[in-house]
Structures are given as structure tokens and as C-alpha cells.
Scaffold this motif. Structure first.
Motif, PDB file in Angstrom:
ATOM      1  N   MET A  74      28.674  65.277  67.497  1.00 43.42           N
ATOM      2  CA  MET A  74      29.105  63.936  67.594  1.00 43.42           C
ATOM      3  C   MET A  74      29.888  63.563  68.396  1.00 43.42           C
ATOM      4  O   MET A  74      30.954  64.324  68.798  1.00 43.42           O
ATOM      5  N   ASP A  75      29.571  62.516  69.309  1.00 46.28           N
ATOM      6  CA  ASP A  75      30.334  62.221  70.469  1.00 46.28           C
ATOM      7  C   ASP A  75      31.888  61.695  70.011  1.00 46.28           C
ATOM      8  O   ASP A  75      32.002  61.247  68.918  1.00 46.28           O
ATOM      9  N   THR A  97      32.343  58.066  68.450  1.00 49.25           N
ATOM     10  CA  THR A  97      32.104  57.904  67.196  1.00 49.25           C
ATOM     11  C   THR A  97      33.078  58.732  66.021  1.00 49.25           C
ATOM     12  O   THR A  97      33.492  58.048  65.063  1.00 49.25           O
ATOM     13  N   GLU A 110      36.080  56.391  65.836  1.00 50.46           N
ATOM     14  CA  GLU A 110      35.756  55.041  65.163  1.00 50.46           C
ATOM     15  C   GLU A 110      35.877  55.380  63.953  1.00 50.46           C
ATOM     16  O   GLU A 110      36.453  55.000  63.021  1.00 50.46           O
ATOM     17  N   THR A 111      35.211  56.606  63.381  1.00 47.07           N
ATOM     18  CA  THR A 111      35.200  57.097  61.894  1.00 47.07           C
ATOM     19  C   THR A 111      36.696  57.477  61.542  1.00 47.07           C
ATOM     20  O   THR A 111      36.784  56.833  60.231  1.00 47.07           O
ATOM     21  N   ALA A 131      37.422  51.753  70.437  1.00 47.05           N
ATOM     22  CA  ALA A 131      37.116  52.528  69.256  1.00 47.05           C
ATOM     23  C   ALA A 131      38.509  53.106  68.535  1.00 47.05           C
ATOM     24  O   ALA A 131      38.574  53.557  67.638  1.00 47.05           O
TER      25      ALA A 131
END
Lengths: 476, 132
Positions: free
Chosen positions: B68-69, B72, B75-76, B106
Motif C-alpha cells: 500500500m503506498d 494511502t 490518509e487511512t 493526505a
């Protein structure tokens, strides 16, 4: 990379002498009322209307209008054609610009990672001098390795940029593919010895020669075999095979098969792109620059060959390269095609004027093969040598015996003397031209290649000095 | 991975998510010398799992990570109320303005472009965590 000498595409210049649409409006706005007045003036006599005179005038007016309309339409069409050509050229340049920016961003990204290691560990060594010798040595080793990686990356980037821009100094000669293969296998055996990979070579005792750059072919072979070593699991086998396809002169091929993880079908298209490295999830990032396959493909394609990949996930990968074999009879064509391909890669709009005929080199066949390379070919008689004034024209190849070439040269010089052709081709915008002759026996193809390579690679010049003026015909 | 010297318990836990083994080693070395306890991973999904389970005070995230970059992952984390307070520091080889903007959008707390200075990075971490 900024090459200011790239000629605009054919038809983009010069602009039309006057704006045709404006001219058309003028004809309608002034011509119609004026001719109406004329008509009434001429047909009305002593208060009487002369029917014949009026019909005659009307007829003349119709003819004049028709002629004007036709001229106008062709002028408008010409202008539209130029606009379309100019637009296409702008789009092509924008696309090239975008690709260049993407490439630059990728390069800077790839340079930053090894540079981070170099900077971090050198700073650590400076800031923590009390660290034990073993750790310090390990850090120095990392700095050393990462600076090597940076060097490789820069070399690869420069190589690729040079090849793509057509600025690489190709050293073409008749050479043997098996030499490149054998040498690559030898070098690859020394790579990653801890993996104990077995490299099996299966090739015919002797193979036909090919016309190519020995060192670049070795680079392509070594890239492919080195890649196989990199992605092979320990104690696996790599099979390197080579052979000949067809005859007279046929094609040479070689393939490299590994037992590595294979390439998912969805990723095959991306394989030859710059900086693409297929990484298994969870596996460490593969070493290397991500440019090897892109460079290999450029090299193979520059030689008029193809490179393809066959792979199934989990079952290994086979790369297969096919190259045209060399044959004495076709040597002239092979070398011409190579250089022409190079000039096309540099982005010079190119027309080739093929003159004369020769038993050994059939101009029709040559023209066909050039067409396959998307090169505009003009096969011409002496009488329209003047065609060379087309914008973007690069070369006149006289495919003729020495005697015929001499005659053609005489005729061209004669035309120059009479002022029918410019004595200095640089006076024609974007026009460079040269006359090359092809001796009947094809013996000095090496000389011809050398001349062309010098001209195509001369900095800032698409071509050629004036060959005719450099070597005037006998009797001058 | 982290040594369990008694002094380390005093300093907050840090996560290193970076797929280049050399850069990871450099970060780990500096954190160890600065007496920070830390966790390491080379995968984005694994980084998210560690963030949820171990709740480090701060995470170094590489933007381009397998699994997963980093964007992301960030953000999560920032959307998850349970993970509030975790500081995210991006480490990236992409040095253009647009990349910085993406990182901050982000929700990143800091953004270091490679090649960075490990000393400067640690100083920033100390400032962010209020350690003198």
C-alpha cells in the motif's frame, strides 16, 4: 538534447503568400456589385436593353467567377493542409516534451535513493566517530556500493538518452553474434556466484555474420542474460540458445530462458519501459537501474531486429531476440537502412531520392524496404533531380555503377552551373543534401557507412556538407 | 529488532516504513543511537497493521511502498479516530512541489525529500515530539 536543427515537417512552411479567405471575401464584396454595374452599363443603350450583349457579358462574368472560385478553393485547401500539418507537428512536439519531462522526473527519483544512502551513511560516520570498526566498515561498504549504483544509473541514462536521440556513435561492422553470446555467458557466470546458477549454452557451431555494433550487441546480450541471473532462484538453470531462421540471408535469433518467478501477463507491456522493474510483493526491490531492457530493445531495434518476451507466472521467462543476418549482396542496403533509420530516429523528416539502377542493388526493392521504414522515397530520373529542394530532404543515394554515378554527378553539376539547382544547398531552408555513389562491386560500403555516420552524427547537422562541391567531377 | 536497553522506554516508539534496506538501516542506526525504540517494515500494509497494533508516536513513511503506498497509509491513519495523534513524516524520492502538496493533503505532519540528512531528520522528530 535540445537540437535546434530539427527541420519542420514538410508543408508546415512557408506561409501562404496572402490570406485566401480574406481574398475571397474581397472578390465577393467588390467584384459582384462592380460586375453588376458593368453589366447594366454595357447592356443598356439609348434606353434599350441589348439582349445579346447582356448574355455575352453574363457569360464572361460566369467564367471569370468560376475561375476565381476554383483558385480560391485550392488556396483554402492548401492553407487547411498546412494547418493540419502544423497542428500535427505541434502535437508531436508536445508529446515529446511530456515524455522528456516524465523521463527527467523518473531519473531524478531513481538518483535520489542511492544518494540518500551515500549522504546518510557518510553523515553517520562523521557524527558518530565512536562506532566500532566493523560497523564503520560496513557503512563504508554501503557508501561504496551505492556510489557504484549511481554511476551505473548515470551511464545507463546517458546511454539510453543518446540512443534515443540518435546521437550514439555506432561502430558498425560485419560481426558475429555468437561472439557476443559467448562473452555474455562467460561474464554472467561470474555474477552472483552464491546462487550457484547453471548457465547452459546451446548454439550451432557456426552462424552467419550480421552487420552491427559489436559492443552494443554484447551490451544487449549481457543485459538479457544478466537479468535472467538476477531473477533466477538459487541452484536453477538458465538456458541460452541461438540459431538461424530462413535462408539467403535469413535471420539470426537467440533466446534466454530462466526458471524465475515469471512475468504476470498484465505487466508484459510495461516490461520494456524505462524504470519499470517488476517486483514480487514481499520480495526485496530488484537491484539494477530499471533501464536494461529499454536499452536492449533500443539496440536490437536499431539493428533492424525485434525482441519479444514469453512468460508464464511461476514458470520462468524467455526473452527472444531476432536480428537480420548479413549477406554480401545486401550489405549496401543493410548499412543504408541502418543509417537512414538512425536519422529518422533523430527526427529529421527524410526523403530519399534513389537514382539510377544497378545489378547488385535493385532500387525498386530498396525503395520498398525504405517504405517499410516509413521513409518517403522518390525514385527518379535525372530530369527531376530538382526534387531535392523538398523541405527536410536529406540524402540523394545514387544506386548505380561508378560510371553511371559519374554521369549523374556531371548532370547535377551542370544544373548547378545553369542555376537550376542551388549551388549551396544551405540556401534552401531545412535542406541538406548529398550525393552518394555506390560502386558496383559494393566493396567500399565501409567507407560509405563512415561518411554517412559522420554526417548523421555531426553536432547540429542533419546532413551533409555539399558532397558535390567537395568532390567535383573530372574535368573541372 | 529494537534493543531493550532501559533508557529506551523513556522515549516514544517510532515506526520505519521504507523499502530500501540501506536507508532503513541508516534510519534504524540513528534511532538506536538516539535511544528511540523503533519498529521496521518494508511494506505499506504491514505498516498500517503495526500502526494500528503498536500505536507508535511517529512513523517514517516512504511514499512508494509495496503493498500500500504511503499516501494511502497516511490518509487511512488520519481518518481513523482511534489513531489520532500519530505523527506522520513522509520520506520520498519525489521532490517536486506537487508531491509535497499531495503529502500534506493526505495529512502528513512533515515531509522530507531524499536525500535527507539523518541528523536533521532526528532533530525534527525531537521537536515534533517535544524532546530536547
Amino acid at each position: 538534447m535540445g537540437d535546434s536543427s530539427v527541420a519542420p515537417p514538410e508543408g508546415a512552411a512557408p506561409p501562404a503568400p496572402f490570406p485566401p479567405r480574406a481574398c475571397g471575401s474581397l472578390v465577393v464584396a467588390v467584384g459582384l456589385p462592380l460586375s453588376g454595374l458593368l453589366w447594366f452599363g454595357a447592356a443598356w443603350e439609348d434606353g434599350r436593353f441589348l439582349p445579346y450583349a447582356s448574355l455575352l457579358i453574363l457569360g464572361i462574368l460566369l467564367v471569370v467567377t468560376a475561375v476565381l472560385a476554383r483558385r480560391l478553393r485550392s488556396a483554402v485547401e492548401e492553407s487547411d493542409r498546412r494547418n493540419v500539418a502544423a497542428e500535427a507537428s505541434v502535437q508531436r512536439l508536445q508529446e515529446m516534451d511530456r515524455l522528456k519531462s516524465d523521463f527527467l522526473a523518473s531519473v531524478s527519483h531513481e538518483l535520489r535513493t542511492p544518494l540518500t544512502s551515500v549522504r546518510s551513511f557518510s553523515e553517520i560516520l562523521l557524527n558518530y566517530p565512536d562506532e566500532d570498526l566493523e560497523t564503520r566498515t560496513r557503512f563504508l561498504k554501503i557508501i561504496n556500493e551505492e556510489s557504484q549504483r549511481l554511476t551505473n544509473l548515470i551511464n545507463d541514462v546517458l546511454d539510453l538518452a543518446k540512443i534515443e536521440a540518435g546521437r550514439i556513435a555506432w561502430n558498425m561492422s560485419v560481426c558475429l553474434l555468437e561472439e557476443a553470446i559467448d562473452r555474455s555467458v562467460e561474464v554472467a557466470k561470474g555474477l552472483e556466484p552464491e546462487k550457484e546458477i547453471r548457465i547452459v549454452l546451446d548454439r550451432p557451431e557456426a552462424m552467419p555474420a550480421l552487420f552491427g555494433d559489436r559492443d552494443r550487441l554484447l551490451q544487449a546480450c549481457l543485459n538479457l542474460i544478466g537479468n535472467a541471473v538476477k531473477f533466477s532462484p538459487p541452484k536453477s538453470e538458465i538456458l541460452v540458445r541461438a540459431g538461424v531462421e530462413g535462408t539467403e540471408p535469413g535471420r539470426l535469433w537467440f533466446s534466454v530462458t530462466d526458471q524465475g518467478p515469471g512475468i504476470p501477463a498484465a505487466l508484459k507491456d510495461r516490461l520494456f519501459r524505462k524504470f519499470e522493474q517488476i517486483q514480487e510483493s514481499g520480495a526485496p526491490k530488484p537491484s539494477g537501474t530499471g533501464l536494461g531492457l529499454a536499452i536492449s530493445r533500443e539496440i536490437v531495434e536499431a539493428h533492424g531486429g525485434t525482441i519479444e518476451v514469453d512468460s508464464e507466472e511461476g514458470k520462468g521467462t524467455t526473452f527472444r531476440v531476432i536480428l537480420p543476418a548479413w549477406k554480401r549482396d545486401t550489405e549496401f542496403r543493410t548499412s543504408m537502412e541502418f543509417w537512414i533509420r538512425q536519422s529518422v530516429r533523430r527526427g529529421y523528416p527524410l526523403s530519399v531520392l534513389v537514382l539510377g539502377s544497378d545489378e547488385a542493388t535493385d532500387p525498386v526493392d530498396f525503395s520498398k524496404r525504405l517504405k517499410a521504414l516509413m521513409i518517403h522515397t522518390v525514385r527518379s530520373s535525372l530530369d527531376n533531380v530538382v526534387l531535392h529542394e523538398r523541405p527536410g530532404f536529406v540524402a540523394v543515394f545514387i544506386l548505380a555503377s561508378l560510371f553511371a554515378a559519374e554521369r549523374i554527378r556531371e548532370r547535377v553539376l551542370d544544373r548547378i552551373r545553369k542555376g537550376e539547382m542551388p549551388a549551396d544547398p544551405t540556401s534552401v531552408p531545412n535542406c541538406r543534401w548529398a550525393v552518394e555513389e555506390h560502386p558496383k562491386d559494393g566493396a567500399d560500403v565501409g567507407t560509405l557507412s563512415a561518411i554517412l555516420s559522420k554526417r548523421l552524427q555531426a553536432p547540429g547537422a542533419g546532413m551533409p556538407a555539399n558532397a558535390i562541391r567537395e568532390s567535383p567531377a573530372k574535368g573541372e | 529488532m529494537p534493543d531493550s536497553a532501559p533508557a529506551e522506554a523513556l522515549r516514544p516508539l517510532i515506526l520505519i516504513a521504507e523499502d530500501d534496506p540501506n536507508i532503513r538501516e541508516a534510519l534504524a542506526f540513528v534511532l538506536r543511537r538516539e535511544r528511540f525504540p523503533f519498529l521496521e517494515t518494508d511494506d505499506g500494509l504491514e505498516a498500517l497493521r503495526l500502526l494500528r497494533e503498536k500505536r507508535p508516536a511517529l512513523a517514517f513513511l516512504d511514499v512508494m511502498l509495496p503493498g500500500m503506498d504511503g499516501i494511502t497509509v497516511c490518509e487511512t491513519v488520519k481518518k481513523d479516530p482511534a489513531l489520532q495523534g500519530i505523527r506522520i513524516v513522509f520520506l520520498t524520492a519525489m521532490g517536486q512541489t506537487i508531491d509535497f502538496q499531495r503529502g500534506y493533503r493526505a495529512g502528513a505532519d512533515a515531509y522530507f525529500s531524499k536525500p535527507f540528512s539523518p541528523g536533521g531528520l532526528i532533530q525534527k522528530v525531537k521537536n515534533m515530539l517535544g524532546i530536547s
